[in-house]
Design an enzyme around this catalytic site. Structure first.
Site, short mmCIF file in Angstrom:
data_model
loop_
_atom_site.label_atom_id
_atom_site.label_comp_id
_atom_site.label_asym_id
_atom_site.label_seq_id
_atom_site.Cartn_x
_atom_site.Cartn_y
_atom_site.Cartn_z
N ASP A 152 -2.98 4.55 -2.35
CA ASP A 152 -4.02 5.04 -1.44
C ASP A 152 -4.38 6.49 -1.72
OD1 ASP A 152 -5.40 4.56 1.25
OD2 ASP A 152 -4.30 6.41 1.65
N ASP B 239 0.87 -1.17 0.00
CA ASP B 239 0.00 0.00 0.00
C ASP B 239 0.91 1.23 0.00
OD1 ASP B 239 -2.48 1.53 0.55
OD2 ASP B 239 -3.19 -0.43 1.25
N HIS C 2 -10.98 -3.48 2.99
CA HIS C 2 -10.92 -3.15 4.41
C HIS C 2 -11.71 -1.89 4.77
CE1 HIS C 2 -8.12 -0.65 2.36
NE2 HIS C 2 -8.03 0.13 3.43
N ASP C 3 -12.25 -1.19 3.78
CA ASP C 3 -13.05 0.01 4.06
C ASP C 3 -14.55 -0.27 3.92
OD1 ASP C 3 -10.79 1.59 4.45
OD2 ASP C 3 -10.67 2.14 2.33
N GLU D 47 -6.57 3.71 -5.87
CA GLU D 47 -7.87 3.96 -5.25
C GLU D 47 -8.39 5.27 -5.82
OE1 GLU D 47 -9.70 4.13 -0.76
OE2 GLU D 47 -7.93 5.29 -1.21
#
Ligand code: GLC
Ligand code: CA
Length: 623
Positions: free
Chosen positions: A270, A169, A400-401, A327
């Site tokens: 990210d 990430d 994970h969000d 993202e």
């Protein structure tokens, strides 16, 4: 003042007083530690070697060659399946209740048997953990709760023996407020690094403008040392870096190279659509009906951002041929060219947000809106169509969000297994690289937390407190968090039926879902009708048939509020994918013909879809 642009060189000096030992990467030390690169020593096995290690729990036998297409061809990632790990919740090996790198190493067999060939690991860098690692204190250090840099090297090497690549990430929009750069930046108005972050004086003792952060509250934090405010689009412990300053960009590029030199294959990038800020940083017109000015409405995908993205591509990503998935909230179909065009795009693929955010609005905090199947299908199909010619998508249902997809888009009660397989079928065979988020392959579900104190996610807790202050009820907010809290997707991985689901021998950092006694890896390995086996079959199907990778996509039954269906065509092959999103039995005579290749029910009746049934057909057309 910005410093002049530094010439960027790949021959960076090695910091002489640092060694490759993790212990010497002192916290807050901005210099890079020496990088004993693995990049040249990591080799991926040939097909025959890999075939050997694949022999356990295999489904089908005839296609190992297809599973092992070479990784070195351009575009290899199109044929890949990515497994996403949230390390904190994956596998703990030392009983502290927190998953760690050794846990990932231990489970490589499992990931390999699933058929994944890339692993994306959420942040494991040194961090005060305000946002579970998305607030990085030192990019060159592994947080001790996850292990050491030696563990990281070992993970990269061991994964390579399975033909699995690692992507990290990359959090480049912000750092932790405890990062050495920010510590310097906040120390005085004339510090060298002052301009590495975004500082402004207040307006009559109020923040410089009316923006509110993604996590709620003002996006500005007053800092007493110098009497100014800094901008933070996320939490106040995540100050935004100033991408206008070339020194910042080059420090980030250097860090990225360091990791690529270590042997990782690329990055999940990210919050990258937030890096470009309107330089006037003016208050946005306040719309009473909307109630606030979220940074999401003013900072996402601003004009000029692609200059930064393309510089990053040219300087680092392209020379390393790094795999990149960004993202990308705020990116629309109109922006495809700059982001993911195969030639001009900054990245290989993006995560769009349309389908996962159908149930919320940026302006209405903590209000849940039921989603509609036709909208869900439409947004996914629109991206499919728009990227058909020259671009590529990242396909996902969870991360994970987000909450568990079987709980959100399917049926986590009576039809949990069947509907989890249906949903898997629906997204997995679209055009793009499928991502599987840990536990999704088991059909893990949401859990109703009856106490706010059981939540750990800063966003959920902050939202709860803020909305309680606005007069909303506890019940209403717990209901909302059941449907939207990021902790729903962060509950520990369910490995077996022993205490704490085999995740830890200690107390887990976030509670284990009590349904682990039924839903767990060990149980599913013993049941060839399990969701886990079905995912393996889907991976294999996709790898055996290039139609699912390179074929054309076309949606059918477009307006249906019950059926999600599409075709994939490739050379002489004509595939149809059928998914019933409802509890009703539906008759569908046309098109459902040919050879049935996979489905979630053994006793499928052609022309009919039973509740949550999915089926895949193939016809080979004559010349
Ligand atoms: C991304 C991450 C999320 C994090 C945020 C700030 O959206 O996926 O978990 O909180 O960025 O870094
Ligand atoms: Ca641990």
């Amino acid at each position: 003042m910005n410093k002049p642009v530094q010439t960027h060189s790949n021959n960076r000096p090695i910091v002489s007083n640092a060694t490759a030992q993790d212990a010497s990467f002192s916290t807050g030390h901005a210099a890079k530690p020496r990088n004993d690169s693995l990049a040249t020593s990591v080799t991926y096995p040939s097909s025959s070697q890999k075939t050997k290690s694949l022999s356990n729990d295999q489904i089908g036998t005839d296609s190992d060659a297809a599973l092992t297409r070479t990784h070195s061809r351009p575009g290899w990632w199109k044929e890949s399946v990515v497994y996403q790990i949230y390390p904190r919740s994956f596998q703990d090996t030392n009983g502290d209740g927190i998953g760690d790198l050794r846990g990932i190493i231990q489970r490589l067999d499992y990931i390999h048997a699933l058929g994944a060939d890339v692993i994306w690991i959420c942040p494991v860098y040194d961090s005060p953990n305000d946002d579970n690692g998305y607030d990085i204190r030192d990019y060159y250090r592994i947080h001790e709760e996850f292990g050491t840099m030696d563990d990281m090297r070992e993970l990269i090497e061991r994964a390579a023996t399975y033909g699995i690549r690692i992507i990290m990430d990359l959090v480049a929009n912000h750092t932790s407020d405890e990062h050495a750069w920010f510590v310097e930046s906040r120390s005085s108005l004339d510090n060298d690094k002052r301009d590495w972050y975004i500082w402004r004086p207040g307006e009559q003792e109020q923040p410089p403008n009316n923006w509110t952060s993604f996590f709620g509250g003002s996006a500005w934090q007053y800092d007493e040392a110098t009497g100014e405010y800094y901008l933070h689009c996320f939490s106040r412990k995540q100050p935004d870096l100033n991408w206008e300053n070339p020194d910042v960009r080059h420090a980030l590029y250097e860090m990225m190279e360091w990791w690529l030199d270590l042997g990782i294959a690329g990055f999940r990038i990210d919050a990258i659509t937030v890096i470009k800020k309107d330089q006037q940083l003016l208050s946005a017109p306040y719309d009473e009906s909307k109630g606030s000015v979220p940074v999401g409405s003013v900072c996402l995908n601003r004009a000029g951002i692609t200059d930064f993205l393309h510089e990053m591509k040219q300087q680092v990503l392209a020379p390393y041929e790094a795999l990149t998935v960004a993202e990308a909230p705020g990116v629309t179909i109109a922006d495809i060219d700059g982001y993911v065009d195969e030639e001009h795009g900054a990245f290989n693929m993006i995560f769009q947000f349309d389908h996962v955010d159908l149930d919320v609005s940026m302006y209405e905090r903590a209000i849940y809106k039921p989603w509609q199947l036709s909208r869900f299908k439409q947004v996914l199909s629109n991206w499919q169509t728009a990227t058909a010619e020259r671009s590529w998508m990242a396909l996902y249902m969870e991360n994970h969000d987000h909450v568990r997809s079987v709980s959100k888009f399917a049926n986590d009660a009576a039809y949990r297994e069947r509907s989890a397989k249906m949903l898997a079928t629906y997204y997995f065979l679209m055009r793009g690289t499928p991502f599987i988020y840990q536990g999704q392959e088991l059909g893990m579900t949401n859990h109703y937390f009856t106490l706010i104190d059981d939540y750990r996610d800063l966003d959920s807790i902050h939202m709860y407190n803020e909305q309680i202050e606005c007069g909303r009820s506890e019940q209403e907010l717990l209901d909302y968090l059941y449907k939207r809290s990021r902790d729903q997707g962060r509950m520990p991985m369910q490995w077996d039926g022993s205490a704490q689901a085999g995740f830890t021998s200690g107390q887990p950092w976030l509670q284990v879902n009590p349904n682990y006694t039924e839903i767990n890896v060990a149980a599913q390995l013993n049941d060839e009708h399990s969701v886990l086996y079905f995912y393996r079959q889907l991976v294999r199907l996709r790898k055996e048939h290039p139609a699912f990778i390179y074929g054309n996509y076309k949606e059918i039954y477009t307006d249906s509020e019950q059926i999600g269906a599409y075709t994939r065509t490739y050379k002489q092959e004509f595939w149809t994918v059928w998914c019933n999103f409802t509890e009703s039995t539906i008759s569908l005579p046309d098109l459902m013909s040919g050879e049935r290749m996979l489905g979630n029910m053994d006793d499928h009746d052609s022309g009919t879809l039973r509740p949550y049934e999915s089926v895949i057909y193939r016809t080979i057309q004559a010349n």
